[in-house]
Scaffold this active site. Structure first.
Site, PDB file in Angstrom:
ATOM      1  N   ARG A 277      12.182  -5.047   4.713  1.00 42.87           N
ATOM      2  CA  ARG A 277      11.724  -3.656   4.589  1.00 42.87           C
ATOM      3  C   ARG A 277      12.611  -2.694   5.371  1.00 42.87           C
ATOM      4  O   ARG A 277      13.054  -2.992   6.470  1.00 42.87           O
ATOM      5  CB  ARG A 277      10.293  -3.507   5.086  1.00 42.87           C
ATOM      6  CG  ARG A 277       9.909  -2.011   5.134  1.00 42.87           C
ATOM      7  CD  ARG A 277       8.477  -1.737   5.179  1.00 42.87           C
ATOM      8  NE  ARG A 277       7.810  -2.381   6.279  1.00 42.87           N
ATOM      9  CZ  ARG A 277       6.495  -2.334   6.433  1.00 42.87           C
ATOM     10  NH1 ARG A 277       5.753  -1.725   5.549  1.00 42.87           N
ATOM     11  NH2 ARG A 277       5.951  -2.923   7.449  1.00 42.87           N
TER      12      ARG A 277
ATOM     13  N   ARG B 119      -0.354  -8.727  13.282  1.00 49.19           N
ATOM     14  CA  ARG B 119      -0.955  -7.741  12.372  1.00 49.19           C
ATOM     15  C   ARG B 119      -1.761  -8.436  11.277  1.00 49.19           C
ATOM     16  O   ARG B 119      -2.814  -7.959  10.864  1.00 49.19           O
ATOM     17  CB  ARG B 119       0.143  -6.864  11.767  1.00 49.19           C
ATOM     18  CG  ARG B 119       0.694  -5.850  12.786  1.00 49.19           C
ATOM     19  CD  ARG B 119       2.054  -5.334  12.390  1.00 49.19           C
ATOM     20  NE  ARG B 119       2.056  -4.607  11.150  1.00 49.19           N
ATOM     21  CZ  ARG B 119       3.133  -4.419  10.393  1.00 49.19           C
ATOM     22  NH1 ARG B 119       4.296  -4.904  10.769  1.00 49.19           N
ATOM     23  NH2 ARG B 119       3.040  -3.750   9.275  1.00 49.19           N
TER      24      ARG B 119
ATOM     25  N   LYS C 127       0.831  -1.217   0.000  1.00 45.81           N
ATOM     26  CA  LYS C 127       0.000   0.000   0.000  1.00 45.81           C
ATOM     27  C   LYS C 127       0.864   1.265   0.000  1.00 45.81           C
ATOM     28  O   LYS C 127       0.655   2.164  -0.802  1.00 45.81           O
ATOM     29  CB  LYS C 127      -0.918   0.043   1.248  1.00 45.81           C
ATOM     30  CG  LYS C 127      -1.853  -1.139   1.382  1.00 45.81           C
ATOM     31  CD  LYS C 127      -2.724  -1.010   2.628  1.00 45.81           C
ATOM     32  CE  LYS C 127      -1.954  -0.994   3.953  1.00 45.81           C
ATOM     33  NZ  LYS C 127      -1.221  -2.243   4.262  1.00 45.81           N
TER      34      LYS C 127
ATOM     35  N   ARG D 286      11.310  -0.987  11.000  1.00 47.35           N
ATOM     36  CA  ARG D 286      10.149  -0.673  11.837  1.00 47.35           C
ATOM     37  C   ARG D 286      10.046  -1.671  12.983  1.00 47.35           C
ATOM     38  O   ARG D 286      10.199  -2.867  12.792  1.00 47.35           O
ATOM     39  CB  ARG D 286       8.866  -0.686  10.996  1.00 47.35           C
ATOM     40  CG  ARG D 286       8.499   0.682  10.467  1.00 47.35           C
ATOM     41  CD  ARG D 286       7.386   0.642   9.470  1.00 47.35           C
ATOM     42  NE  ARG D 286       6.178  -0.026   9.952  1.00 47.35           N
ATOM     43  CZ  ARG D 286       5.057  -0.128   9.252  1.00 47.35           C
ATOM     44  NH1 ARG D 286       4.984   0.411   8.046  1.00 47.35           N
ATOM     45  NH2 ARG D 286       4.013  -0.741   9.736  1.00 47.35           N
TER      46      ARG D 286
ATOM     47  N   ARG E  71      -9.700   0.812   8.349  1.00 48.37           N
ATOM     48  CA  ARG E  71      -9.230  -0.532   8.685  1.00 48.37           C
ATOM     49  C   ARG E  71     -10.280  -1.311   9.444  1.00 48.37           C
ATOM     50  O   ARG E  71     -10.058  -2.464   9.797  1.00 48.37           O
ATOM     51  CB  ARG E  71      -8.025  -0.393   9.581  1.00 48.37           C
ATOM     52  CG  ARG E  71      -6.711  -0.718   8.932  1.00 48.37           C
ATOM     53  CD  ARG E  71      -5.743  -0.619  10.062  1.00 48.37           C
ATOM     54  NE  ARG E  71      -4.473  -1.191   9.845  1.00 48.37           N
ATOM     55  CZ  ARG E  71      -3.484  -0.626   9.187  1.00 48.37           C
ATOM     56  NH1 ARG E  71      -3.639   0.494   8.561  1.00 48.37           N
ATOM     57  NH2 ARG E  71      -2.323  -1.227   9.145  1.00 48.37           N
TER      58      ARG E  71
HETATM   59  P1  AP5 Z   1       4.877  -1.600   1.894  1.00 51.82           P
HETATM   60  O1  AP5 Z   1       4.555  -0.781   0.694  1.00 51.82           O
HETATM   61  O2  AP5 Z   1       5.608  -0.954   3.006  1.00 51.82           O
HETATM   62  O3  AP5 Z   1       3.556  -2.318   2.425  1.00 51.82           O
HETATM   63  P2  AP5 Z   1       2.286  -1.744   3.170  1.00 51.82           P
HETATM   64  O4  AP5 Z   1       1.110  -2.379   2.549  1.00 51.82           O
HETATM   65  O5  AP5 Z   1       2.320  -0.255   3.242  1.00 51.82           O
HETATM   66  O6  AP5 Z   1       2.533  -2.407   4.592  1.00 51.82           O
HETATM   67  P3  AP5 Z   1       2.507  -1.793   6.049  1.00 51.82           P
HETATM   68  O7  AP5 Z   1       3.261  -2.745   6.925  1.00 51.82           O
HETATM   69  O8  AP5 Z   1       2.945  -0.359   6.049  1.00 51.82           O
HETATM   70  O9  AP5 Z   1       1.019  -1.889   6.363  1.00 51.82           O
HETATM   71  P4  AP5 Z   1       0.347  -1.859   7.698  1.00 51.82           P
HETATM   72  O10 AP5 Z   1      -1.008  -1.666   7.196  1.00 51.82           O
HETATM   73  O11 AP5 Z   1       0.565  -3.003   8.595  1.00 51.82           O
HETATM   74  O12 AP5 Z   1       1.097  -0.669   8.476  1.00 51.82           O
HETATM   75  P5  AP5 Z   1       0.667   0.836   8.728  1.00 51.82           P
HETATM   76  O13 AP5 Z   1       1.881   1.652   8.728  1.00 51.82           O
HETATM   77  O14 AP5 Z   1      -0.467   1.202   7.877  1.00 51.82           O
HETATM   78  O15 AP5 Z   1       5.681  -2.895   1.388  1.00 51.82           O
HETATM   79  C1  AP5 Z   1       6.232  -3.807   2.311  1.00 51.82           C
HETATM   80  C2  AP5 Z   1       7.640  -4.217   1.869  1.00 51.82           C
HETATM   81  O16 AP5 Z   1       7.571  -4.928   0.641  1.00 51.82           O
HETATM   82  C3  AP5 Z   1       8.571  -3.016   1.578  1.00 51.82           C
HETATM   83  O17 AP5 Z   1       9.858  -3.353   1.957  1.00 51.82           O
HETATM   84  C4  AP5 Z   1       8.462  -2.828   0.060  1.00 51.82           C
HETATM   85  O18 AP5 Z   1       9.617  -2.240  -0.479  1.00 51.82           O
HETATM   86  C5  AP5 Z   1       8.240  -4.251  -0.404  1.00 51.82           C
HETATM   87  N1  AP5 Z   1       7.394  -4.346  -1.589  1.00 51.82           N
HETATM   88  C6  AP5 Z   1       6.292  -3.599  -1.872  1.00 51.82           C
HETATM   89  N2  AP5 Z   1       5.738  -3.992  -3.044  1.00 51.82           N
HETATM   90  C7  AP5 Z   1       6.509  -5.024  -3.489  1.00 51.82           C
HETATM   91  C8  AP5 Z   1       6.444  -5.865  -4.643  1.00 51.82           C
HETATM   92  N3  AP5 Z   1       5.484  -5.717  -5.567  1.00 51.82           N
HETATM   93  N4  AP5 Z   1       7.379  -6.836  -4.776  1.00 51.82           N
HETATM   94  C9  AP5 Z   1       8.353  -6.984  -3.828  1.00 51.82           C
HETATM   95  N5  AP5 Z   1       8.475  -6.216  -2.737  1.00 51.82           N
HETATM   96  C10 AP5 Z   1       7.554  -5.253  -2.559  1.00 51.82           C
HETATM   97  O19 AP5 Z   1       0.114   0.722  10.245  1.00 51.82           O
HETATM   98  C11 AP5 Z   1       0.995   0.476  11.309  1.00 51.82           C
HETATM   99  C12 AP5 Z   1       0.234   0.431  12.615  1.00 51.82           C
HETATM  100  O20 AP5 Z   1      -0.402   1.707  12.852  1.00 51.82           O
HETATM  101  C13 AP5 Z   1      -0.925  -0.592  12.678  1.00 51.82           C
HETATM  102  O21 AP5 Z   1      -0.480  -1.870  13.056  1.00 51.82           O
HETATM  103  C14 AP5 Z   1      -1.835   0.064  13.713  1.00 51.82           C
HETATM  104  O22 AP5 Z   1      -1.346  -0.159  15.027  1.00 51.82           O
HETATM  105  C15 AP5 Z   1      -1.695   1.551  13.413  1.00 51.82           C
HETATM  106  N6  AP5 Z   1      -2.696   2.020  12.423  1.00 51.82           N
HETATM  107  C16 AP5 Z   1      -2.456   2.586  11.207  1.00 51.82           C
HETATM  108  N7  AP5 Z   1      -3.601   2.902  10.578  1.00 51.82           N
HETATM  109  C17 AP5 Z   1      -4.597   2.525  11.406  1.00 51.82           C
HETATM  110  C18 AP5 Z   1      -6.023   2.576  11.319  1.00 51.82           C
HETATM  111  N8  AP5 Z   1      -6.647   3.083  10.224  1.00 51.82           N
HETATM  112  N9  AP5 Z   1      -6.751   2.075  12.358  1.00 51.82           N
HETATM  113  C19 AP5 Z   1      -6.149   1.591  13.472  1.00 51.82           C
HETATM  114  N10 AP5 Z   1      -4.805   1.503  13.611  1.00 51.82           N
HETATM  115  C20 AP5 Z   1      -4.031   1.969  12.591  1.00 51.82           C
HETATM  116 MG    MG Z   2       2.579   1.130   4.803  1.00 50.26          MG
END
Ligand code: AP5
Ligand code: MG
Ligand code: ZN
Length: 210
Positions: free
Chosen positions: A123, A167, A13, A156, A88
């Protein structure tokens, strides 16, 4: 155009949001990045969010809804925005409806859990601007340094394997049902997450043009 990127942790994402944001000239709203910044700065929101994030649990809906309500009202969102990581939960999606925040497209990036665990170990994230890299799939030009801003690349805290598994569990229980919520509105396109980054981008751009 107001877009939601839906998908498991590690689905891509954040990676896709950064690229699409550049191409379409609309901002990305990443609740994860906003929360990590708040934790780093020790704000009231950050203090509330930290323990949930470290455990791989969701931050309470009212915190998230407040953040996003304020953010989408800013001037730079008037031609559209990309929501990365929000909503979410069903109550978060319902809050967007109640606040009259229209959503035009939902892109569901889908990928198997096993592939995700492997991605997370590689990552790296910029501590300054939040840009995302991967040591093999998307390496920075200079090791440990952000291409975009020169900031330091870090691992992270919530990317530890055990936290990633939690997660994923939370994703399946709380977030996956959102696909049906938006399918009922007829605005969902599914994109394969397990393909090269640029191919996923092509699929997303094609979906947004339709
Ligand atoms: P990346 O693009 O970083 O993936 P992502 O989908 O953004 O994954 P996240 O871990 O950021 O999602 P998340 O939803 O758990 O975390 P968030 O920060 O939102 O890609 C991942 C890796 O793969 C990278 O190294 C990238 O380079 C690689 N990659 C990407 N595409 C690729 C491909 N096609 N091929 C190969 N490699 C690839 O949330 C974190 C925390 O915040 C949550 O756990 C929660 O506690 C809180 N939080 C955030 N939003 C909310 C909400 N709306 N409600 C409640 N809590 C929330
Ligand atoms: Mg992300
Ligand atoms: Zn950076």
């Amino acid at each position: 155009m107001n877009v939601i990127l839906l998908g498991a942790p590690g689905a891509g994402k954040g990676t896709q949001a950064e690229i699409i944001s550049q191409k379409l000239g609309i901002p990305t709203i990443s609740t994860g990045n906003i929360l990590r910044e708040a934790v780093k700065n020790g704000t009231e929101t950050g203090l509330k969010a930290k323990a949930f994030m470290d455990a791989g649990a969701l931050v309470p809906d009212e915190v998230i809804v407040g953040i996003v309500k304020e953010r989408v009202a800013r001037d730079d969102c008037k031609n559209g925005f990309i929501l990365d990581g929000m909503p979410r939960t069903i109550p978060q999606a319902q809050a967007l409806v109640d606040q009259n925040v229209p959503i035009d497209k939902v892109i569901s990036i889908e990928i198997a859990d096993q592939v995700i665990e492997e991605r997370m170990t590689g990552r790296r994230a910029c501590a300054a601007c939040g840009a995302t890299y991967h040591i093999t799939a998307n390496p920075p030009k200079a090791e440990g340094v952000c291409d975009a801003c020169g900031g330091e690349l870090t691992i992270r805290k919530d990317d530890a394997p055990e936290t990633v598994r939690n997660r994923l569990k939370v994703f399946h229980e709380e977030t996956e049902p959102l696909k049906a919520f938006y399918e009922a509105m007829g605005i969902v396109t599914t994109v394969e997450g397990n393909q090269p980054i640029e191919n996923a981008t092509k699929d997303i751009l094609a979906a947004l043009e339709n």
